[in-house]
Design an enzyme around this catalytic site. Sequence first.
Site, PDB file in Angstrom:
ATOM      1  N   GLU A 173       0.554  -1.135  -0.142  1.00  0.00           N
ATOM      2  CA  GLU A 173      -0.059  -0.335  -0.309  1.00  0.00           C
ATOM      3  C   GLU A 173       1.257   1.168  -0.022  1.00  0.00           C
ATOM      4  O   GLU A 173       1.820   1.535   0.290  1.00  0.00           O
ATOM      5  CB  GLU A 173      -1.564   0.112   1.147  1.00  0.00           C
ATOM      6  CG  GLU A 173      -1.829  -1.157   0.892  1.00  0.00           C
ATOM      7  CD  GLU A 173      -3.062  -1.242   2.110  1.00  0.00           C
ATOM      8  OE1 GLU A 173      -4.388  -2.296   1.775  1.00  0.00           O
ATOM      9  OE2 GLU A 173      -3.028  -0.894   3.075  1.00  0.00           O
ATOM     10  N   ALA A 208       0.107   5.957   0.984  1.00  0.00           N
ATOM     11  CA  ALA A 208      -0.152   6.670   2.407  1.00  0.00           C
ATOM     12  C   ALA A 208      -1.035   7.486   0.339  1.00  0.00           C
ATOM     13  O   ALA A 208      -2.295   8.160   0.946  1.00  0.00           O
ATOM     14  CB  ALA A 208       0.834   7.555   2.692  1.00  0.00           C
ATOM     15  N   CYS A 264      -2.019  -5.051  -5.505  1.00  0.00           N
ATOM     16  CA  CYS A 264      -1.507  -6.277  -5.663  1.00  0.00           C
ATOM     17  C   CYS A 264      -0.909  -6.879  -5.319  1.00  0.00           C
ATOM     18  O   CYS A 264      -0.359  -7.097  -5.549  1.00  0.00           O
ATOM     19  CB  CYS A 264      -3.425  -5.947  -5.913  1.00  0.00           C
ATOM     20  SG  CYS A 264      -4.830  -5.590  -5.654  1.00  0.00           S
ATOM     21  N   GLU A 295      -1.684  -9.996  -6.028  1.00  0.00           N
ATOM     22  CA  GLU A 295      -0.960 -10.631  -7.951  1.00  0.00           C
ATOM     23  C   GLU A 295      -0.301 -10.040  -8.441  1.00  0.00           C
ATOM     24  O   GLU A 295       0.561 -10.392  -8.632  1.00  0.00           O
ATOM     25  CB  GLU A 295      -2.501 -10.741  -8.712  1.00  0.00           C
ATOM     26  CG  GLU A 295      -3.772 -11.738  -7.170  1.00  0.00           C
ATOM     27  CD  GLU A 295      -4.427 -10.649  -6.289  1.00  0.00           C
ATOM     28  OE1 GLU A 295      -3.749 -10.099  -6.100  1.00  0.00           O
ATOM     29  OE2 GLU A 295      -5.528 -10.889  -6.301  1.00  0.00           O
ATOM     30  N   CYS A 305      -9.017  -8.947  -6.903  1.00  0.00           N
ATOM     31  CA  CYS A 305     -10.054  -8.183  -7.184  1.00  0.00           C
ATOM     32  C   CYS A 305     -10.722  -7.987  -8.716  1.00  0.00           C
ATOM     33  O   CYS A 305      -9.777  -8.323  -9.745  1.00  0.00           O
ATOM     34  CB  CYS A 305      -9.644  -6.225  -7.169  1.00  0.00           C
ATOM     35  SG  CYS A 305      -7.987  -6.289  -8.186  1.00  0.00           S
ATOM     36  N   CYS A 328      -6.505  -8.175 -11.000  1.00  0.00           N
ATOM     37  CA  CYS A 328      -5.821  -8.612 -11.150  1.00  0.00           C
ATOM     38  C   CYS A 328      -7.060  -9.345 -11.746  1.00  0.00           C
ATOM     39  O   CYS A 328      -5.932 -10.825 -12.341  1.00  0.00           O
ATOM     40  CB  CYS A 328      -5.991  -8.744  -9.237  1.00  0.00           C
ATOM     41  SG  CYS A 328      -4.806  -7.872  -9.100  1.00  0.00           S
TER      42      CYS A 328
HETATM   43 ZN   LIG Z   1      -6.052  -6.555  -7.414  1.00  0.00          ZN
END
Ligand SMILES: [Zn+2]
Length: 127
Positions: free
Chosen positions: A48, A50, A57, A59, A86, A89
């Site tokens: 991740e 900020a 992700c 994947e 998601c 992905c």
């Molecule tokens: Zn994803």
Amino acid sequence: MSSAITDTDLLAAADGVAARAYAPYSSFDVGCAVLARDGRVIEGVNVENAAYPLGVCAERTAFARAIAEGYRPGDFVVAAITASPCGGCRQWLHEMGVERVVFRNGGRVVTMTPDELLPESFDSSNL
Ligand SMILES: [Zn+2]
């Protein structure tokens, strides 16, 4: 030898690597383990930022790592993920040409093909 690694083993590897996720904002750790045709397992985690939309992700970090190491679409057999992939992905899984995707969803373990995950998909034949 790749046949020695079961889908259950691969999902366990994804569970293990999820602990290395960098997810200080969502605290939603995700792991992905991809089995290549040469028997190697390439792992990824979500990373991740900020600036939230810049997060990547698990994947995608796994496949980006594999590509950087010289693998190409079609070199992969299975992708195991600790969560349902998601939409973005699913497009990556389709592009990378894995035979099947194994993931946890609501306490179940689901196995699907990329075409089942993303029917009527956009690919290079559309360009
Ligand atoms: Zn994803």
